[in-house]
Write a protein that holds these residues in place. Structure first.
Motif, PDB file in Angstrom:
ATOM      1  N   PRO A 218       0.658 -14.391   4.001  1.00 27.52           N
ATOM      2  CA  PRO A 218       1.923 -13.460   4.121  1.00 27.52           C
ATOM      3  C   PRO A 218       2.341 -13.075   2.683  1.00 27.52           C
ATOM      4  N   VAL A 219       2.576 -13.891   1.799  1.00 28.92           N
ATOM      5  CA  VAL A 219       2.942 -13.676   0.543  1.00 28.92           C
ATOM      6  C   VAL A 219       2.084 -12.982  -0.261  1.00 28.92           C
ATOM      7  N   PRO A 220       0.752 -13.255  -0.622  1.00 31.56           N
ATOM      8  CA  PRO A 220       0.152 -12.677  -1.385  1.00 31.56           C
ATOM      9  C   PRO A 220      -0.565 -11.346  -0.450  1.00 31.56           C
ATOM     10  N   ALA A 221      -0.627 -11.247   0.709  1.00 35.13           N
ATOM     11  CA  ALA A 221      -1.309 -10.328   1.448  1.00 35.13           C
ATOM     12  C   ALA A 221      -0.229  -8.969   1.274  1.00 35.13           C
ATOM     13  N   ALA A 222       1.023  -9.179   1.124  1.00 39.06           N
ATOM     14  CA  ALA A 222       1.963  -8.259   0.912  1.00 39.06           C
ATOM     15  C   ALA A 222       1.800  -7.196  -0.025  1.00 39.06           C
ATOM     16  N   GLU A 223       1.157  -7.917  -1.293  1.00 37.08           N
ATOM     17  CA  GLU A 223       0.803  -7.236  -2.650  1.00 37.08           C
ATOM     18  C   GLU A 223      -0.628  -6.749  -2.437  1.00 37.08           C
ATOM     19  N   ALA A 224      -1.651  -7.705  -2.037  1.00 38.43           N
ATOM     20  CA  ALA A 224      -3.094  -7.313  -2.015  1.00 38.43           C
ATOM     21  C   ALA A 224      -3.586  -6.567  -1.191  1.00 38.43           C
ATOM     22  N   CYS A 225      -2.915  -6.415   0.204  1.00 37.43           N
ATOM     23  CA  CYS A 225      -3.456  -5.606   1.239  1.00 37.43           C
ATOM     24  C   CYS A 225      -3.209  -4.150   0.907  1.00 37.43           C
ATOM     25  N   SER A 226      -3.777  -3.133   1.133  1.00 36.96           N
ATOM     26  CA  SER A 226      -3.788  -1.844   0.852  1.00 36.96           C
ATOM     27  C   SER A 226      -2.330  -1.006   1.401  1.00 36.96           C
ATOM     28  N   ARG A 227      -1.697  -1.781   2.331  1.00 37.12           N
ATOM     29  CA  ARG A 227      -0.456  -1.119   3.014  1.00 37.12           C
ATOM     30  C   ARG A 227      -0.569   0.355   3.485  1.00 37.12           C
ATOM     31  N   LEU A 228      -1.901   0.691   3.842  1.00 39.37           N
ATOM     32  CA  LEU A 228      -2.017   2.033   4.208  1.00 39.37           C
ATOM     33  C   LEU A 228      -1.746   2.384   5.701  1.00 39.37           C
ATOM     34  N   SER A 229      -1.690   1.028   6.520  1.00 37.12           N
ATOM     35  CA  SER A 229      -1.640   1.407   7.683  1.00 37.12           C
ATOM     36  C   SER A 229      -0.698   2.141   8.452  1.00 37.12           C
ATOM     37  N   PRO A 230       0.416   2.262   7.981  1.00 31.38           N
ATOM     38  CA  PRO A 230       1.481   3.286   8.305  1.00 31.38           C
ATOM     39  C   PRO A 230       1.232   4.605   8.182  1.00 31.38           C
ATOM     40  N   HIS A 231       0.651   4.796   7.036  1.00 24.27           N
ATOM     41  CA  HIS A 231       0.147   6.180   6.622  1.00 24.27           C
ATOM     42  C   HIS A 231      -0.890   6.680   7.490  1.00 24.27           C
ATOM     43  N   LEU A 232      -1.709   5.829   7.634  1.00 20.63           N
ATOM     44  CA  LEU A 232      -2.980   6.224   8.653  1.00 20.63           C
ATOM     45  C   LEU A 232      -2.576   6.427  10.202  1.00 20.63           C
ATOM     46  N   ALA A 233      -1.639   5.354  10.504  1.00 21.67           N
ATOM     47  CA  ALA A 233      -1.037   5.664  11.940  1.00 21.67           C
ATOM     48  C   ALA A 233      -0.407   7.032  12.046  1.00 21.67           C
ATOM     49  N   TRP A 234       0.492   7.563  11.243  1.00 17.84           N
ATOM     50  CA  TRP A 234       1.187   8.616  11.145  1.00 17.84           C
ATOM     51  C   TRP A 234       0.317  10.039  10.378  1.00 17.84           C
ATOM     52  N   GLY A 235      -0.766   9.624   9.859  1.00 17.87           N
ATOM     53  CA  GLY A 235      -1.491  10.669   9.409  1.00 17.87           C
ATOM     54  C   GLY A 235      -0.956  11.450   8.144  1.00 17.87           C
ATOM     55  N   THR A 236      -0.354  10.745   7.328  1.00 21.00           N
ATOM     56  CA  THR A 236       0.094  11.323   6.095  1.00 21.00           C
ATOM     57  C   THR A 236      -1.220  11.150   5.061  1.00 21.00           C
ATOM     58  N   LEU A 237      -2.117  10.337   5.464  1.00 23.17           N
ATOM     59  CA  LEU A 237      -3.546  10.299   4.774  1.00 23.17           C
ATOM     60  C   LEU A 237      -4.584  10.350   5.738  1.00 23.17           C
ATOM     61  N   SER A 238      -5.851  11.101   5.382  1.00 20.98           N
ATOM     62  CA  SER A 238      -6.672  10.850   6.622  1.00 20.98           C
ATOM     63  C   SER A 238      -7.546   9.651   6.348  1.00 20.98           C
ATOM     64  N   MET A 239      -8.251   9.448   7.662  1.00 23.43           N
ATOM     65  CA  MET A 239      -9.403   8.488   7.345  1.00 23.43           C
ATOM     66  C   MET A 239     -10.394   8.787   6.465  1.00 23.43           C
ATOM     67  N   ARG A 240     -10.776  10.190   6.453  1.00 27.36           N
ATOM     68  CA  ARG A 240     -11.697  10.619   5.599  1.00 27.36           C
ATOM     69  C   ARG A 240     -11.318  10.579   3.936  1.00 27.36           C
ATOM     70  N   GLU A 241     -10.222  10.671   3.648  1.00 28.51           N
ATOM     71  CA  GLU A 241      -9.865  10.701   2.452  1.00 28.51           C
ATOM     72  C   GLU A 241      -9.641   9.163   1.848  1.00 28.51           C
ATOM     73  N   ALA A 242      -9.295   8.245   2.845  1.00 28.32           N
ATOM     74  CA  ALA A 242      -9.321   6.940   2.532  1.00 28.32           C
ATOM     75  C   ALA A 242     -10.902   6.446   2.130  1.00 28.32           C
ATOM     76  N   ALA A 243     -11.803   6.870   3.285  1.00 30.65           N
ATOM     77  CA  ALA A 243     -13.305   6.231   3.013  1.00 30.65           C
ATOM     78  C   ALA A 243     -13.634   6.887   1.805  1.00 30.65           C
ATOM     79  N   GLN A 244     -13.477   8.474   1.540  1.00 30.69           N
ATOM     80  CA  GLN A 244     -14.288   8.844   0.393  1.00 30.69           C
ATOM     81  C   GLN A 244     -13.572   8.260  -0.831  1.00 30.69           C
ATOM     82  N   ALA A 245     -12.434   7.915  -0.841  1.00 34.22           N
ATOM     83  CA  ALA A 245     -11.873   7.225  -2.089  1.00 34.22           C
ATOM     84  C   ALA A 245     -12.449   5.884  -2.331  1.00 34.22           C
TER      85      ALA A 245
END
Length: 498
Positions: A218-245
């Protein structure tokens, strides 16, 4: 006479970039960009104030982005059919445009009502795919290839929007207006497009290098994980944008730990839509056990409040729950452990614990959440039985006990060697911390034996094979019958793009 309007209905797609319904509607006529705050939807047992707070930040940025295009976001409080009808009567309505939504049973029923309303009034409703989920797919064969092709398509550009007269934007509803209780979450991630882009860019540039080896603790994951999950869940970022980046970053051929980290993240993006496809294909997963052998089971265990409040007497699990309550996020392995503890050790079943966790996860996404809760609780009949040892997980993922001490300050006096098992310390009775609610090893043995008895019973294998054929990954078979195979033969899928 003004031309009738085209409503672009924003749901879990709170952005203007890569928004195909918005771009297409703008070509058809004047656009009214609309978000409907639905009291019925927000009143569900899975929703909480932290979700509303995150979404409110997203809506504020979305309104500003749409205003820059010419027409700000319009927000209305009510049920969609009534809101749409009021707009139709006041301004005329030429069309309704939106993304498809793989949501919960409530949103599924709501969309059916909206479809009936639109048909009755001759209003065309055009829905667009938003991610790799395919509606009415028929067969999973070739799903991954279709996912890759969809993500490679061009990103839709934001269109210019003529301003509308006589349409008040309306306020962003308060938590009280939606019937939501106060929900303090001091460590919650910020909502909005800017935060989403910062998380994506910093992950691919720096934070993600240790992703593969850091995601489990949990400690290193909080920094090393993307933390994009809420943004993908609510669509402030599209999956296509994430995949292309991600594809652009891999094309740079970075060295060090990056190749493995980026490969792992690519897998998680695929797995995310793979799990959402399950709920799209079988919406009842939210309410009904996937394998019929588990339907009708009543949760007989006790200790829900202790589990939900982080007071089971098992330090690492309690620290995870308290951290989740305070931040709205937890790495995937620890999410799985909390479900395992509730369903297997405590006998609490999967529905009530699943709803509680949904309220705590800022990134709650029904299509990921409910299939995962069922899988970790052993309800699918096809995934390897996996019962997490909460003490061993603590020793593996928090060897020094630093995470435990942060979230359980009452364990401050406990000597370091016993921080994971404070009940073994001579001074344990003086602690303001409860003894273990259960003998976790004995409880795990009982749960494991019960799960295997059910799997080895006559009539179990047939439905399991049908579940695998309908929902399983085409990469490899998942064992569902026969002997008690080793856990390594199964799949530990990690769908959260952490």
């Amino acid at each position: 006479m003004p031309a009738p309007l085209h409503i672009v209905w924003f749901k879990r797609d709170l952005r203007v970039e890569d928004h195909r319904p918005l771009a297409a509607a703008a070509e058809a006529g004047p656009v009214l960009p609309l978000f409907v705050a639905e009291p019925g939807w927000w009143g569900q047992e899975t929703m909480a104030g932290r979700h509303r707070d995150f979404v409110s930040e997203c809506l504020a940025e979305l309104r500003a982005a749409l205003a820059a295009l010419g027409q700000p976001l319009v927000i209305r409080l009510g049920e969609p059919e009534a809101v749409f009808e009021a707009i139709r009567r006041a301004h005329g309505l030429a069309g309704l445009w939106s993304h498809e939504e793989t949501g919960d049973l409530h949103s599924f029923a709501r969309d059916r009502r909206v479809a009936a309303w639109a048909r009755a009034r001759g209003v065309p409703w055009r829905e667009f795919r938003q991610a790799g989920v395919i509606r009415r797919i028929g067969s999973r064969d070739g799903w991954a290839r279709r996912w890759d092709a969809f993500m490679a398509e061009p990103v839709a550009k934001p269109p210019a929007l003529p301003p509308l007269s006589g349409v008040e934007p309306g306020p962003i509803p308060s938590a009280a207006a939606l019937g939501l209780a106060p929900d303090p979450c001091p460590g919650r991630q910020a909502g909005g497009r800017r935060a989403a882009l910062e998380r994506l860019e910093s992950f691919l540039a720096k934070r993600g290098e240790t992703y593969r080896r850091a995601m489990s603790a949990p400690v290193p994951a909080a920094e090393a994980c993307s933390r994009l999950s809420p943004h993908l869940a609510w669509g402030t970022l599209s999956m296509r944008e994430a995949a292309q980046a991600l594809a652009a970053r891999r094309a740079e051929r970075p060295g060090g730990l990056w190749p493995g980290a980026l490969a792992s993240f690519s897998g998680r993006l695929h797995w995310r839509d793979h799990f959402m496809q399950k709920l799209e294909d079988e919406p009842e997963i939210e309410r009904r056990a996937l394998h019929p052998a588990y339907r009708g089971d009543e949760a007989a265990g006790e200790g829900f409040d202790a589990w939900a409040n982080g007071e089971t007497g098992l330090p690492f699990a309690d620290a995870c729950m308290r951290s989740l309550a305070a931040t709205g996020w937890l790495n995937f392995r620890m999410r799985a452990m909390l479900v395992s503890l509730a369903a297997h050790h405590l006998g609490l079943g999967w529905r009530r614990p699943g709803a509680h966790l949904a309220r705590l996860f800022t990134d709650y996404e029904p299509g990921i959440h409910w299939p995962q809760v069922q899988m970790q609780a052993g309800m699918t009949g096809v995934n390897t039985i996996r019962i997490y040892n909460p003490v061993k997980q603590g020793k593996d993922q928090d060897a020094t006990g630093a995470f435990i001490r942060r979230w359980l300050p009452e364990l401050g006096p406990v000597p370091a060697p016993l921080i994971h098992e404070p009940w073994l310390w001579d001074g344990a009775r003086a602690l303001a911390y409860p003894p273990p609610l259960i003998d976790h090893e004995a409880a795990a043995r009982r749960a494991r034996e019960a799960l295997w008895r059910r799997r080895e019973a006559a009539g179990f294998a047939g439905p399991a094979a049908a579940i695998q054929a309908k929902h399983g990954s085409r990469r490899a078979g998942i064992p569902h019958r026969g002997g008690r195979r080793k856990a390594a033969e199964g799949q530990l899928s990690l769908p959260f793009p952490e």
